[in-house]
Design a protein around this motif. Structure first.
Motif, PDB file in Angstrom:
ATOM      1  N   GLY A   1       0.068   4.187   0.982  1.00  0.00           N
ATOM      2  CA  GLY A   1      -0.163   4.872   2.016  1.00  0.00           C
ATOM      3  C   GLY A   1      -1.223   6.094   2.075  1.00  0.00           C
TER       4      GLY A   1
ATOM      5  N   HIS B   1      -5.373  -0.569  -3.761  1.00  0.00           N
ATOM      6  CA  HIS B   1      -5.549   0.040  -2.300  1.00  0.00           C
ATOM      7  C   HIS B   1      -6.308   1.214  -2.323  1.00  0.00           C
ATOM      8  CE1 HIS B   1      -2.645  -2.813  -0.717  1.00  0.00           C
ATOM      9  NE2 HIS B   1      -1.760  -2.540  -1.924  1.00  0.00           N
TER      10      HIS B   1
ATOM     11  N   ASN C   1       0.767  -1.106  -0.019  1.00  0.00           N
ATOM     12  CA  ASN C   1      -0.067   0.090   0.003  1.00  0.00           C
ATOM     13  C   ASN C   1       0.743   1.364   0.025  1.00  0.00           C
ATOM     14  OD1 ASN C   1      -1.978   2.067   0.638  1.00  0.00           O
ATOM     15  ND2 ASN C   1      -3.039   0.675   1.921  1.00  0.00           N
TER      16      ASN C   1
ATOM     17  N   TYR D   1       4.167   2.064  -7.663  1.00  0.00           N
ATOM     18  CA  TYR D   1       3.662   1.025  -6.815  1.00  0.00           C
ATOM     19  C   TYR D   1       2.882   0.112  -8.017  1.00  0.00           C
ATOM     20  CZ  TYR D   1       4.871   4.007  -3.056  1.00  0.00           C
ATOM     21  OH  TYR D   1       5.521   4.825  -2.108  1.00  0.00           O
TER      22      TYR D   1
END
Length: 210
Positions: free
Chosen positions: A62, A97, A60, A75
């Motif tokens: 974040g 995510h 993730n 990512y």
């Protein structure tokens, strides 16, 4: 917007794609990544639905789900590019995510320019840990699409370090390049956007871009 299934427009209002190759044309070695573009009636947006394997690598980022996240391309993401006239194009990226990033770009005299970033977007994602897949549904405003949108490409990225994998709907020819670059517009292909875009479609956002 119902997560897990995009709205069901008539068949003539839907385009479906599968990513099965890496950026250079070699097979990905995993289940296809499914992308569906659709538009219901007179809606002022295109619905993009993603169904993909979930690698959780990298993990993730974040950022807050549903919000823009800069450098999301570092990512696990699925990306779509919408190319119009004069090398103007829209890039959208979606993470399992829940984060996203939207960029308006163009190419002038061989130089790529970022015109706008972090445009707002409605996007929801759901991870199915049991079967290691994820689904995402986004509403892409027609206003974001460049004038005379007629070409398309889509990509996916996952993995870390030497296991980083770059995948493409329409890949570059094998052996043509040493490294991946998703902004090689010459490999985008024409798709029939007429089933999605209204005949009088115009974008105020792009009207000021030369």
């Amino acid at each position: 917007m119902e997560l897990g299934r995009a709205p069901n427009p008539p068949p003539s209002m839907t385009l479906t794609f599968e990513i099965t190759q890496e950026w250079d044309g070699s097979p990905t070695g995993h289940d296809p990544i499914m992308i569906t573009l659709s538009r219901s009636g007179n809606a002022d947006s295109i619905t993009m639905e993603v169904t993909a394997p979930f690698f959780n690598d990298p993990g993730n980022p974040g950022g807050e789900p549903g919000k823009p996240f800069w450098e999301l391309w570092e990512y696990e993401v699925v990306e779509a590019f919408f190319l119009g006239e004069n090398d103007k194009y829209l890039e959208v990226e979606f993470c399992p995510h829940g984060q996203h990033i939207v960029l308006m770009l163009n190419v002038v005299n061989g130089v790529r320019n970022t015109i706008k970033t972090k445009l707002p977007l409605e996007f929801k994602a759901k991870i199915n840990a049991e079967d290691k897949t994820w689904q995402g549904v986004a509403e892409i405003p027609l206003e974001y699409l460049p004038p005379k949108t007629n070409r398309f490409n889509a990509y996916a990225i996952h993995g870390s370090d030497k296991k980083r994998q770059y995948e493409a709907l329409f890949p570059a020819p094998s052996g043509e390049h040493e490294n991946p670059d998703f902004h090689r517009l010459q490999y985008f292909k024409t798709v029939d956007y007429n089933v999605l875009l209204p005949d009088n479609y115009q974008s105020k956002l792009w009207s000021e871009v030369e």
